[in-house]
Design an enzyme around this catalytic site. Structure first.
Site, PDB file in Angstrom:
ATOM      1  N   TYR A  67       1.460  -4.365   3.259  1.00  0.00           N
ATOM      2  CA  TYR A  67       2.233  -4.974   4.509  1.00  0.00           C
ATOM      3  C   TYR A  67       1.684  -6.277   4.736  1.00  0.00           C
ATOM      4  CZ  TYR A  67       4.330  -0.382   5.245  1.00  0.00           C
ATOM      5  OH  TYR A  67       5.002   0.826   5.207  1.00  0.00           O
ATOM      6  N   HIS A  69      14.350   1.737   5.764  1.00  0.00           N
ATOM      7  CA  HIS A  69      13.266   1.026   4.750  1.00  0.00           C
ATOM      8  C   HIS A  69      13.896   0.497   3.819  1.00  0.00           C
ATOM      9  CE1 HIS A  69       9.778   3.691   6.409  1.00  0.00           C
ATOM     10  NE2 HIS A  69      10.547   3.101   7.406  1.00  0.00           N
ATOM     11  N   CYS A  78      14.697   5.530   2.954  1.00  0.00           N
ATOM     12  CA  CYS A  78      13.804   4.579   2.349  1.00  0.00           C
ATOM     13  C   CYS A  78      14.363   4.328   0.975  1.00  0.00           C
ATOM     14  CB  CYS A  78      12.532   5.369   2.363  1.00  0.00           C
ATOM     15  SG  CYS A  78      11.308   4.227   1.556  1.00  0.00           S
ATOM     16  N   HIS A 129      11.102  10.842   6.519  1.00  0.00           N
ATOM     17  CA  HIS A 129      10.987   9.833   5.521  1.00  0.00           C
ATOM     18  C   HIS A 129      10.933  10.547   4.147  1.00  0.00           C
ATOM     19  CE1 HIS A 129       8.698   7.152   3.138  1.00  0.00           C
ATOM     20  NE2 HIS A 129       9.091   5.937   3.844  1.00  0.00           N
ATOM     21  N   ASP A 137      10.346  -3.235   4.055  1.00  0.00           N
ATOM     22  CA  ASP A 137       9.481  -2.277   3.716  1.00  0.00           C
ATOM     23  C   ASP A 137       8.685  -3.016   2.618  1.00  0.00           C
ATOM     24  OD1 ASP A 137       7.999   0.056   3.835  1.00  0.00           O
ATOM     25  OD2 ASP A 137       9.501   1.019   2.572  1.00  0.00           O
TER      26      ASP A 137
HETATM   27  C1  DNO Z   1       4.819   3.643   3.428  1.00  0.00           C
HETATM   28  C2  DNO Z   1       5.563   4.211   4.670  1.00  0.00           C
HETATM   29  C3  DNO Z   1       5.097   5.643   5.070  1.00  0.00           C
HETATM   30  C4  DNO Z   1       5.834   6.304   6.026  1.00  0.00           C
HETATM   31  C5  DNO Z   1       5.520   7.537   6.528  1.00  0.00           C
HETATM   32  C6  DNO Z   1       6.399   8.119   7.478  1.00  0.00           C
HETATM   33  O1  DNO Z   1       4.660   2.470   3.613  1.00  0.00           O
HETATM   34  O2  DNO Z   1       6.934   4.233   4.480  1.00  0.00           O
HETATM   35  O3  DNO Z   1       3.862   5.882   4.944  1.00  0.00           O
HETATM   36  O4  DNO Z   1       5.549   5.567   7.140  1.00  0.00           O
HETATM   37  O5  DNO Z   1       5.633   8.442   5.322  1.00  0.00           O
HETATM   38  O6  DNO Z   1       5.788   9.234   8.108  1.00  0.00           O
END
Ligand code: DNO
Length: 395
Positions: A368, A298, A271, A233, A351
């Site tokens: 979230y 994401h 992402c 990520h 995301d």
């Molecule tokens: C945030 C997420 C990150 C992700 C980590 C993966 O919302 O996208 O916290 O889960 O960085 O290890």
């Protein structure tokens, strides 16, 4: 593209039954209750998988199988930590779960200064204010070297903010910065954070790269044998923070990582929001360049300010052309299908999301909420359906 949803496990205030109603069919989750570095037992994985299946969905992606900070610091004998990581992977693979997202950000994960910044049309979003972050670094942590990391006008604004701030404002800022750490891990106050940062003294970019290389060399061959796909990520925000180097921030970094161990098992989580926070990153171009190694996406958007601040925009607003990005991912899926790859589908999740309507007061994980993410998912679903129809017409 497989519609997926991040669920924080049984402690998540959003239940699996609610997630099913969003239309998502894949669950992205982790055994958040297990401390970093310990083995994920097969039975616990199987039980979580069964719980998700009983709710009518499947556990498609692990986010995250975290990397212990000692590995990032390259500290001491790491053989037990590497062995544990491989064992957790083997236990996941034995349960048929083969896509793992992880990050290599030292100490902090995603970082924001405001968890509830107002959105013009109502609701709230996550925001990163460069002046507030500079204020935390300079005046709350006493990190003078941070003067070099921000433009003059940001330093001036930081000083102004700090002088006008109350104890509560400062406490809230520290709380917001800590919120990115998932799971049951340490949260720090100013003194705690200072002490934690000391452990990283002397860790520069090249040392962190060496430590990352070591991790890849110890883990990727085992992942290959297990038929697994790890996907790193990107850093969020994609820049050094608190004097800690970050090495997964742009196309050059990603090129280095994927080339360091050139294997499909060494892949990328695309992402869009993390990468999109750096004005130099053209996210659709990055997606096209590394498409064949993207195993998870994401999808979210950010709106940037000139001073390095940014905030999370609605999924189809903001600075990244989301339609162009989704088109790049759909083209990659088409390429995989044509190549006869049965596993062609790219799982994605909406995301983050704005807190909207009845999200307020539910106290879900920052970024979230249920309704905000459902709105994002619905919009993305529309883009995918529209572009897929276009592909059919043209094809
Ligand atoms: C945030 C997420 C990150 C992700 C980590 C993966 O919302 O996208 O916290 O889960 O960085 O290890």
């Amino acid at each position: 593209m497989k519609e997926s949803w991040r669920w924080y496990g049984p402690l998540d205030r959003i239940g699996l039954g609610e997630i099913l109603q969003t239309g998502a069919s894949g669950i992205v989750t982790a055994l958040h209750e297990i401390p970093y570095g310990e083995i994920w037992p097969r039975q616990t994985i199987a039980a979580r998988k069964a719980e998700i299946a009983a709710a009518g969905m499947d556990w498609g992606v692990v986010e995250s199988l975290p990397i212990h900070e000692r590995i990032k610091r390259g500290e001491g004998d790491l053989s037990a930590l590497f062995a544990n990581y491989r064992q957790s992977m083997a236990n996941l693979a034995a349960e048929g779960i083969t896509t793992i997202c992880y990050n290599f950000m030292p100490l902090l994960d995603w970082t924001r200064t405001d968890l509830a910044a107002p959105v013009a049309t109502g609701g709230t979003c996550l925001r990163f204010s460069a002046p507030k972050m500079a204020a935390l670094e300079l005046y709350m942590l006493g990190r003078d070297a941070a003067r070099e990391d921000y433009p003059c006008e940001v330093i001036t604004a930081a000083e102004r903010w700090f002088q006008a701030s109350s104890d509560d404002d400062r406490g809230l800022l520290m709380h917001s910065v800590m919120a990115g750490l998932p799971g049951a891990y340490d949260r720090y106050d100013a003194d705690g954070l200072k002490a934690a940062l000391k452990l990283y003294d002397g860790l520069d970019r090249s040392a962190l790269r060496d430590n990352y290389m070591r991790f890849l060399e110890k883990i990727i061959p085992a992942a290959e044998d297990l038929g697994m796909r790890l996907c790193v990520h990107p850093d969020d925000p994609p820049r050094d923070i608190l004097g800690l180097p970050r090495i997964v921030s742009d196309a050059d970094d990603i090129g280095w990582i994927l080339g360091a161990v050139d294997s499909p098992a060494n892949g990328l989580t695309l992402c869009a929001g993390s990468l999109g926070a750096n004005p130099a990153n053209d996210v659709p171009a990055i997606a096209r360049r590394f498409a064949s190694r993207i195993w998870f996406a994401h999808l979210r958007n950010v709106r940037k300010d000139a001073d390095g601040s940014f905030e999370e925009a609605a999924h189809l607003s903001g600075d990244t052309d989301m339609v162009e990005l989704v088109a790049a991912l759909l083209d990659e899926e088409a390429r995989r299908r044509e190549a006869g790859d049965e596993d062609w589908e790219i799982p994605f999740r909406p995301d983050h999301g704005h807190e909207l309507l009845d999200d307020a007061g539910r106290n879900t994980h920052p970024g979230y909420p249920l309704i905000g993410r459902m709105r994002g998912l619905a919009e993305l679903r529309g883009v995918i359906a529209g572009l897929s129809y276009g592909q059919k017409e043209l094809g």
